[in-house]
Design an enzyme around this catalytic site. Structure first.
Site, PDB file in Angstrom:
ATOM      1  N   GLY A 108      38.048  49.791  47.003  1.00 22.71           N
ATOM      2  CA  GLY A 108      39.219  49.824  46.133  1.00 22.71           C
ATOM      3  C   GLY A 108      39.083  48.811  45.015  1.00 22.71           C
ATOM      4  N   SER A 109      38.481  47.686  45.334  1.00 18.03           N
ATOM      5  CA  SER A 109      38.345  46.608  44.349  1.00 18.03           C
ATOM      6  C   SER A 109      37.486  47.022  43.167  1.00 18.03           C
ATOM      7  CB  SER A 109      37.713  45.367  45.004  1.00 18.03           C
ATOM      8  OG  SER A 109      38.429  44.982  46.138  1.00 18.03           O
ATOM      9  N   TYR A 135      48.413  44.197  45.261  1.00 15.70           N
ATOM     10  CA  TYR A 135      47.041  43.837  45.647  1.00 15.70           C
ATOM     11  C   TYR A 135      46.150  44.995  45.235  1.00 15.70           C
ATOM     12  CZ  TYR A 135      43.076  42.073  48.313  1.00 15.70           C
ATOM     13  OH  TYR A 135      41.845  41.589  48.679  1.00 15.70           O
ATOM     14  N   ASP A 237      47.329  53.620  42.257  1.00 20.98           N
ATOM     15  CA  ASP A 237      46.394  53.017  43.208  1.00 20.98           C
ATOM     16  C   ASP A 237      46.735  53.573  44.594  1.00 20.98           C
ATOM     17  OD1 ASP A 237      45.013  51.523  45.024  1.00 20.98           O
ATOM     18  OD2 ASP A 237      45.451  49.579  44.119  1.00 20.98           O
ATOM     19  N   GLU A 238      45.963  54.578  44.999  1.00 27.41           N
ATOM     20  CA  GLU A 238      46.197  55.292  46.265  1.00 27.41           C
ATOM     21  C   GLU A 238      45.274  54.755  47.360  1.00 27.41           C
ATOM     22  OE1 GLU A 238      48.229  58.116  46.795  1.00 27.41           O
ATOM     23  OE2 GLU A 238      49.034  58.216  44.754  1.00 27.41           O
ATOM     24  N   VAL A 239      44.693  53.582  47.108  1.00 30.75           N
ATOM     25  CA  VAL A 239      43.628  53.100  47.995  1.00 30.75           C
ATOM     26  C   VAL A 239      44.095  53.030  49.447  1.00 30.75           C
ATOM     27  CG1 VAL A 239      42.194  51.080  48.546  1.00 30.75           C
ATOM     28  CG2 VAL A 239      42.323  51.926  46.192  1.00 30.75           C
ATOM     29  N   LYS A 240      45.292  52.479  49.683  1.00 22.27           N
ATOM     30  CA  LYS A 240      45.718  52.378  51.086  1.00 22.27           C
ATOM     31  C   LYS A 240      46.556  53.568  51.536  1.00 22.27           C
ATOM     32  CE  LYS A 240      46.609  48.338  53.058  1.00 22.27           C
ATOM     33  NZ  LYS A 240      47.358  47.132  53.459  1.00 22.27           N
ATOM     34  N   THR A 294      24.096  49.374  41.936  1.00 22.95           N
ATOM     35  CA  THR A 294      22.925  50.134  42.371  1.00 22.95           C
ATOM     36  C   THR A 294      23.277  51.261  43.345  1.00 22.95           C
ATOM     37  OG1 THR A 294      21.626  48.143  42.122  1.00 22.95           O
ATOM     38  CG2 THR A 294      20.618  49.935  43.374  1.00 22.95           C
TER      39      THR A 294
HETATM   40  C1  LIG Z   1      46.522  49.230  47.264  1.00 26.29           C
HETATM   41  C2  LIG Z   1      45.180  48.592  47.403  1.00 26.29           C
HETATM   42  N1  LIG Z   1      44.323  48.650  46.375  1.00 26.29           N
HETATM   43  C3  LIG Z   1      43.097  48.115  46.439  1.00 26.29           C
HETATM   44  C4  LIG Z   1      42.682  47.446  47.574  1.00 26.29           C
HETATM   45  C5  LIG Z   1      41.308  46.855  47.623  1.00 26.29           C
HETATM   46  O1  LIG Z   1      40.507  47.632  48.429  1.00 26.29           O
HETATM   47  P1  LIG Z   1      39.163  47.045  49.057  1.00 26.29           P
HETATM   48  O2  LIG Z   1      39.544  45.892  49.904  1.00 26.29           O
HETATM   49  O3  LIG Z   1      38.588  48.199  49.813  1.00 26.29           O
HETATM   50  O4  LIG Z   1      38.290  46.640  47.937  1.00 26.29           O
HETATM   51  C6  LIG Z   1      43.545  47.346  48.669  1.00 26.29           C
HETATM   52  C7  LIG Z   1      43.137  46.607  49.877  1.00 26.29           C
HETATM   53  O5  LIG Z   1      43.916  46.234  50.706  1.00 26.29           O
HETATM   54  C8  LIG Z   1      44.817  47.948  48.584  1.00 26.29           C
HETATM   55  O6  LIG Z   1      45.682  47.884  49.614  1.00 26.29           O
END
Ligand SMILES: Cc1ncc(COP(=O)(O)O)c(C=O)c1O
Length: 437
Positions: A108-109, A135, A237-240, A294
């Site tokens: 996600g970062s 976050y 940001d749909e990461v979580k 990479t």
């Molecule tokens: C909403 C959201 N975005 C981004 C991230 C970052 O993801 P990662 O830790 O996999 O890089 C997180 C991690 O908790 C998150 O909750």
């Protein structure tokens, strides 16, 4: 010497966020095996990453197949079939049209960092809006657009404009609708934050690490309409909470908002490092060699992502998340009637938060009790952590194929842990060596 102690002596603290001495030796489905042989019900799923549970056959077979005939390890200087197929599948999955492209990363970062850089570079607008408590990652560029308490040391992007995330349980300016947040942004647009300087608004459709907060109905629509009217791009940001966890594929769909850019991570790889950005071609094709590492587009990880997408459909996991998540919330509400420490229960699907408070109506954050409770739950066989500005919200992001029986087991363990806590059976300093966040 225990595995946990060896870890302490070997692996850097810089990357640890620990709540109790969990040392995992294996896992299957919704369960982890601790080094002492105990089976633990995993209600975190490694912060939502293990979306299909541990060791799912579909991922195992996909990874085996991809590795048996390994198409290199990268998409930088060569196309590979799994990466292209994953991109095609994601494009087909997202609502809307127009020419769009997919960027593949590890986390996600790196995905959020890429978006933050690309929107600024491609639009020529230097500023970004994000939410207090957000976050978006742990790299320099993703921390620069975040505003989470754990990152007090991080440098923010110059010109980052941070707005409050309206928490219905703790209304900002006594306005539970979030209307004040929108009005204040309108004022900021006229004063210190000219909208033609803003490239994008970053949204967490459920504020996750900031406290598992579900926005008030209609708020995201009003906010995004305002931003759109000024040509500001909307990034979800749909990461979580994406990838079906909320009961819909993208959590932002609950808000009736269609973003310009979606960021996926965690559950997309089902436990392997994989993230994706889907967005308009003018942004995503802005320049070559702009954001690359990479192993980006790694064929093995992309194959795992394809297996996750297929399994979400074939095993009806969005429906399961909605159904079992509702049962979980129902059980938690039952618990709340017997345990005064539970102040609020919220979430969508299998992204559920339980805010712990003392003092009745004054809603004092029960920060210490949250640390004691997750520790006691671990001793009793349940893994979950806490989040939030006050470190007092239990976060539940179990595998999407969680069963109703497993949800009931978690409730029963929590019931015992809460009873032990209220009856003084959990030492005050039990979590003293675990910093949490
Ligand atoms: C909403 C959201 N975005 C981004 C991230 C970052 O993801 P990662 O830790 O996999 O890089 C997180 C991690 O908790 C998150 O909750």
């Amino acid at each position: 010497m225990t595995l946990y102690r060896r870890d302490e002596l070997t692996l850097s603290k810089l990357q640890k966020l620990r709540f109790f001495p969990l040392a995992v030796t294996g896992g299957a489905g919704s369960y982890l095996t601790n080094e002492d042989g105990r089976r633990l019900l995993d209600f975190s799923a490694s912060w939502g990453a293990v979306s299909l549970g541990h060791g799912h056959t579909a991922i195992r077979e996909a990874v085996d197949r991809a590795f048996a005939n390994q198409a290199g390890a990268s998409t930088l200087s060569a196309a590979n079939e799994p990466a292209v197929r994953l991109g095609e599948a994601l494009l087909a999955r997202m609502p809307g049209g127009g020419e769009r492209r997919v960027w593949l990363g590890h986390s996600g970062s790196d995905a959020n960092e890429t978006v933050a850089r690309a929107v600024v570079a491609a639009t020529g607008r230097p500023r970004i809006i994000s939410f207090a408590g957000a976050y978006h990652g742990g790299t320099a560029g993703s921390m620069a657009i975040s505003a989470h308490g754990v990152q007090k040391h991080a440098k923010r992007a110059s010109g980052l404009h941070v707005i409050p995330y309206p928490d219905p349980y703790r209304p900002y300016g006594d306005d539970p609708t979030g209307g004040l947040v929108v009005r204040e942004l309108e004022v900021a647009f006229q004063k210190d934050c000219p909208p033609d300087q803003v490239a994008a608004l970053f949204i967490e459709p459920i504020m996750s690490d900031g406290g598992l907060i579900v926005p008030p109905p209609g708020f995201m629509k009003r906010l995004t309409d305002l931003c759109r009217s000024h040509g500001i791009l909307i990034v979800s940001d749909e990461v979580k909470v994406g990838m079906g966890r909320s009961g819909l594929f993208n959590c932002i769909e609950h808000e009736g908002v269609q973003p310009d850019i979606w960021v996926l991570g965690k559950g997309l790889g089902g436990g392997l490092p994989l993230s994706a950005v889907i967005g308009p071609a003018p942004i995503m094709d802005y320049a070559a060699s702009f954001s690359m590492q990479t192993l980006h587009g790694n064929a093995v990880c992309a194959s795992a992502g394809l297996a996750v997408l297929k399994t979400i459909e074939s095993e009806n996991l969005m429906e399961n998340a909605a159904k079992v998540g509702a049962e979980l919330q129902h059980g938690l509400r039952d618990l709340a009637r017997r345990h005064g420490l539970i102040g609020d229960i919220r979430g969508r699907g299998l992204a559920v938060g339980v805010e712990l408070v003392t003092g009745g109506r004054s809603r004092e954050p029960a920060t210490k009790q949250a640390a004691q409770l997750v520790y006691r739950a671990f001793e009793l066989g349940l893994v979950l952590y806490y989040v939030g500005a006050n470190s007092n919200v239990l976060e539940m992001t179990p595998p999407l194929n969680l069963t109703a029986a497993e949800a009931a087991e978690a409730i029963s363990i929590l019931d015992r842990a809460l009873t032990d806590l209220s009856e003084g059976r959990v030492p005050d300093d039990i979590a003293a060596n675990f910093a949490g966040w």
